[in-house]
Design a protein around this motif. Sequence first.
Motif, PDB file in Angstrom:
ATOM      1  N   LYS A  31       0.831  -1.205   0.000  1.00 17.32           N
ATOM      2  CA  LYS A  31       0.000   0.000   0.000  1.00 17.32           C
ATOM      3  C   LYS A  31       0.868   1.258   0.000  1.00 17.32           C
ATOM      4  N   GLU A  34       2.214   1.745  -3.461  1.00 18.06           N
ATOM      5  CA  GLU A  34       1.148   2.154  -4.384  1.00 18.06           C
ATOM      6  C   GLU A  34       0.768   3.616  -4.204  1.00 18.06           C
ATOM      7  N   ILE A  35       0.574   4.058  -2.971  1.00 16.12           N
ATOM      8  CA  ILE A  35       0.183   5.456  -2.748  1.00 16.12           C
ATOM      9  C   ILE A  35       1.300   6.411  -3.138  1.00 16.12           C
ATOM     10  N   VAL A  37       3.434   5.945  -5.678  1.00 13.65           N
ATOM     11  CA  VAL A  37       3.468   6.026  -7.140  1.00 13.65           C
ATOM     12  C   VAL A  37       2.201   6.688  -7.678  1.00 13.65           C
ATOM     13  N   LEU A  38       1.025   6.256  -7.207  1.00 11.85           N
ATOM     14  CA  LEU A  38      -0.242   6.757  -7.740  1.00 11.85           C
ATOM     15  C   LEU A  38      -0.478   8.220  -7.400  1.00 11.85           C
ATOM     16  N   CYS A  39      -0.162   8.604  -6.203  1.00 13.31           N
ATOM     17  CA  CYS A  39      -0.489   9.953  -5.735  1.00 13.31           C
ATOM     18  C   CYS A  39       0.714  10.887  -5.671  1.00 13.31           C
ATOM     19  N   ASP A  40       1.908  10.437  -6.116  1.00 17.59           N
ATOM     20  CA  ASP A  40       3.125  11.254  -6.062  1.00 17.59           C
ATOM     21  C   ASP A  40       3.374  11.769  -4.642  1.00 17.59           C
ATOM     22  N   SER A  59       9.972   6.453  -0.227  1.00 17.04           N
ATOM     23  CA  SER A  59       9.730   6.851  -1.615  1.00 17.04           C
ATOM     24  C   SER A  59      11.053   7.094  -2.336  1.00 17.04           C
TER      25      SER A  59
END
Length: 217
Positions: A31, A34-35, A37-40, A59
């Motif tokens: 998770k 994912e957050i 990459v998806l939400c920068d 990150s």
Amino acid sequence: MGRGKIEIKRIENASNRQVTFSKRKQGILKKAREISVLCDAQVSLVLFSSAGKLNEYCSPSTNLKEILTRYQKTSGKKLWDARHEYLNTELDRIRKENENMQIELRHLMGEDLSSLSVVELRNLEDSLQFGYDHVRMKQTECLNNDIEILRKNERMLEEENRQLKYILHQQEQMAMREMRDIEIGSNKKEKGYPSQSRVQPFGFCVQPIQPNLQQNK
């Protein structure tokens, strides 16, 4: 039929607790990735198991130190005291000085000169000339010291040689006197000279004349 609601409490069985930790750890790390990459978003996650094993994720665009520094500035909470901040500042300063010294050392060795300007090259030349003159002066000083030490040792050897010659001369004089005394003694024996031993005279004791006391009676 839906799954029942699991009560959130500590799992008493050690094996079940370890299995649950491994599954949920993988889920939360997934998770976090994912957050990010998806939400920068900048995400940093640190996990310690009950056995003390470290699991972490950060990150790609940042690191844990930057995340903690940003958190400290944003929240106003100090994660470390002023002494630690001072040590970190000193550490950064020392690192920069070390980098600058490494660059200067490469320049002095004639490396990486393409980035220097004409003025910087002239300054580098002056520094090299100053260093060369200083080395030559130090070398001359060392040579003079060595020469002075050699001269001092030479004077000491000359003095020792003089003393040895004096001792040898004294020993030769003594040997010559002994030889002369031996020759004189042998010549006297050959000519029949009497011995020089002393003869003590006889001693006479003179008694005073005393009158006959019996005659006086």
